[in-house]
Enzyme design. Structure first.
Site, PDB file in Angstrom:
ATOM      1  N   CYS A  54       0.840  -1.196   0.000  1.00  0.00           N
ATOM      2  CA  CYS A  54       0.000   0.000   0.000  1.00  0.00           C
ATOM      3  C   CYS A  54       0.880   1.253   0.000  1.00  0.00           C
ATOM      4  O   CYS A  54       1.992   1.250   0.527  1.00  0.00           O
ATOM      5  CB  CYS A  54      -0.915  -0.008   1.224  1.00  0.00           C
ATOM      6  SG  CYS A  54      -2.029   1.419   1.332  1.00  0.00           S
ATOM      7  N   ASP A  56       0.454   3.811   1.697  1.00  0.00           N
ATOM      8  CA  ASP A  56       0.407   4.446   3.021  1.00  0.00           C
ATOM      9  C   ASP A  56       1.819   4.695   3.548  1.00  0.00           C
ATOM     10  O   ASP A  56       2.665   3.807   3.547  1.00  0.00           O
ATOM     11  CB  ASP A  56      -0.366   3.547   3.990  1.00  0.00           C
ATOM     12  CG  ASP A  56      -0.772   4.274   5.268  1.00  0.00           C
ATOM     13  OD1 ASP A  56       0.138   4.740   5.987  1.00  0.00           O
ATOM     14  OD2 ASP A  56      -1.976   4.378   5.546  1.00  0.00           O
ATOM     15  N   ARG A  58       2.894   4.929   6.407  1.00  0.00           N
ATOM     16  CA  ARG A  58       3.235   4.232   7.659  1.00  0.00           C
ATOM     17  C   ARG A  58       3.724   2.804   7.422  1.00  0.00           C
ATOM     18  O   ARG A  58       4.049   2.098   8.383  1.00  0.00           O
ATOM     19  CB  ARG A  58       2.009   4.193   8.584  1.00  0.00           C
ATOM     20  CG  ARG A  58       1.489   5.564   8.992  1.00  0.00           C
ATOM     21  CD  ARG A  58       0.121   5.453   9.644  1.00  0.00           C
ATOM     22  NE  ARG A  58      -0.876   4.979   8.694  1.00  0.00           N
ATOM     23  CZ  ARG A  58      -2.157   4.729   9.026  1.00  0.00           C
ATOM     24  NH1 ARG A  58      -2.554   4.888  10.274  1.00  0.00           N
ATOM     25  NH2 ARG A  58      -3.009   4.307   8.099  1.00  0.00           N
ATOM     26  N   HIS A 110      -2.093  -3.719   5.345  1.00  0.00           N
ATOM     27  CA  HIS A 110      -1.797  -3.245   6.705  1.00  0.00           C
ATOM     28  C   HIS A 110      -3.080  -2.847   7.413  1.00  0.00           C
ATOM     29  O   HIS A 110      -4.100  -2.546   6.782  1.00  0.00           O
ATOM     30  CB  HIS A 110      -0.829  -2.052   6.670  1.00  0.00           C
ATOM     31  CG  HIS A 110      -1.397  -0.835   6.020  1.00  0.00           C
ATOM     32  ND1 HIS A 110      -2.015   0.179   6.729  1.00  0.00           N
ATOM     33  CD2 HIS A 110      -1.466  -0.450   4.716  1.00  0.00           C
ATOM     34  CE1 HIS A 110      -2.429   1.120   5.896  1.00  0.00           C
ATOM     35  NE2 HIS A 110      -2.106   0.753   4.663  1.00  0.00           N
ATOM     36  N   CYS A 113      -6.031   0.820   7.433  1.00  0.00           N
ATOM     37  CA  CYS A 113      -5.873   1.295   6.057  1.00  0.00           C
ATOM     38  C   CYS A 113      -7.003   2.244   5.674  1.00  0.00           C
ATOM     39  O   CYS A 113      -8.186   1.873   5.721  1.00  0.00           O
ATOM     40  CB  CYS A 113      -5.844   0.097   5.106  1.00  0.00           C
ATOM     41  SG  CYS A 113      -5.623   0.545   3.368  1.00  0.00           S
TER      42      CYS A 113
END
Length: 291
Positions: A54, A56, A58, A110, A113
């Site tokens: 992803c 993202d 993080r 994750h 999300c």
């Protein structure tokens, strides 16, 4: 109003400049460890894994696995989706398999999300994003009874995160590039991971042995055999070529036995060295597959 805009612009530039300063610090640290580090890196890459994750911020793959540049070939998009008609991801998969010769493809989702959470709601997030999230809504629709059995929203989101990873693993199995790779004697293992943002740990999702068999026969492709048999094409003990479907099942079973064996022997035989563990795993696989 103008003063406020100027002040905000200055602050944004400071944050931007901090990233560039971070790069200088990164270079200095690497050179302190090995003055030839970047010269070696420039010679080429030899990754053993393709990771589809992803976007993202993080969930940075190299950082959370403590791997260096050159070790993981990475593709990232919103909610780690493998769309069969996406030219971008298909080019990545083809390059990874046919040119980098990777044997492991990892789909990593994750928890927490935002893409998954947005897909579970009916509110529009705008244009192309709505189209993209439809891919997750299809997974949600397929597994909504299980997902809605959880009372807490966070648990529902995390359940869909897992189901989404599993669905994308299936999409990779269906991919013609991957299927052809199996036929040509280049087995590709496909794994599903869930990175738990709240703990920092990666959870390897349990993907049952029958995943390739869950594919409808509609998706299974029979490729024309090469005019000259590839030296890596698989044969049985009598020298007869093994069919693509049989080879795929054989390697999938082998992958499962290897993973199960590693877990078993590392847990129950902690004082045994790696060579003994490897020998026992190979012995078990040979007995099971009648090699």
């Amino acid at each position: 109003m103008q003063t406020q805009i100027v002040h905000e612009s200055i602050e944004e530039y400071k944050r931007y400049n901090k990233v560039l300063e971070g790069n200088k610090s990164y270079v200095n640290k690497k050179l302190a460890q090995d003055e030839d580090y970047f010269r070696k890196l420039a010679k080429g890459q030899n990754p053993k894994y393709l990771l589809i994750g992803c976007s993202d911020s993080r969930a940075p793959p190299n950082e959370i696995t403590e791997t260096d540049p050159g070790e993981i070939f990475i593709h990232r998009n919103i909610a780690n989706i493998v769309i069969p008609t996406d030219l971008n991801i298909n080019c990545v998969i083809q390059y990874a398999i046919e040119h980098l010769k990777v044997h492991n493809i990892i789909v990593m989702g994750h928890t927490c999300c935002g893409g998954i959470k947005a897909a579970m709601k009916q509110d529009s997030v705008g244009g192309l994003l709505d189209l993209w999230l439809n891919q997750i809504k299809l997974v949600y629709e397929k597994h909504q009874e299980l997902i809605n059995s959880f009372t807490e929203e966070d648990d529902q989101i995390n359940c869909l995160c897992c189901m989404n990873v599993r669905e994308q693993v299936l999409n990779i199995w269906r991919n013609p590039i991957v299927q052809k790779s199996w036929q040509e004697g280049h087995p590709v293992m496909v794994h599903g991971w869930l990175f738990r943002v709240e703990t920092g740990f990666i959870e390897e999702l349990s993907l049952e042995d029958s995943i390739p068999e869950e594919m409808s026969k509609i998706f299974k492709i029979k490729f024309k055999p090469p005019k000259v048999q590839s030296p890596t094409q698989h044969e049985d003990e009598e020298g007869n070529a093994i069919s693509p479907m049989r080879a795929r099942r054989r390697f999938q079973r082998m992958q499962s036995r290897i993973e199960t064996g590693i877990r078993h022997f590392t847990i129950h035989m902690q004082n045994v060295n790696e060579e003994e563990i490897e020998h026992k795993i190979v012995e078990n696989i040979e007995q099971d597959l009648n090699v």
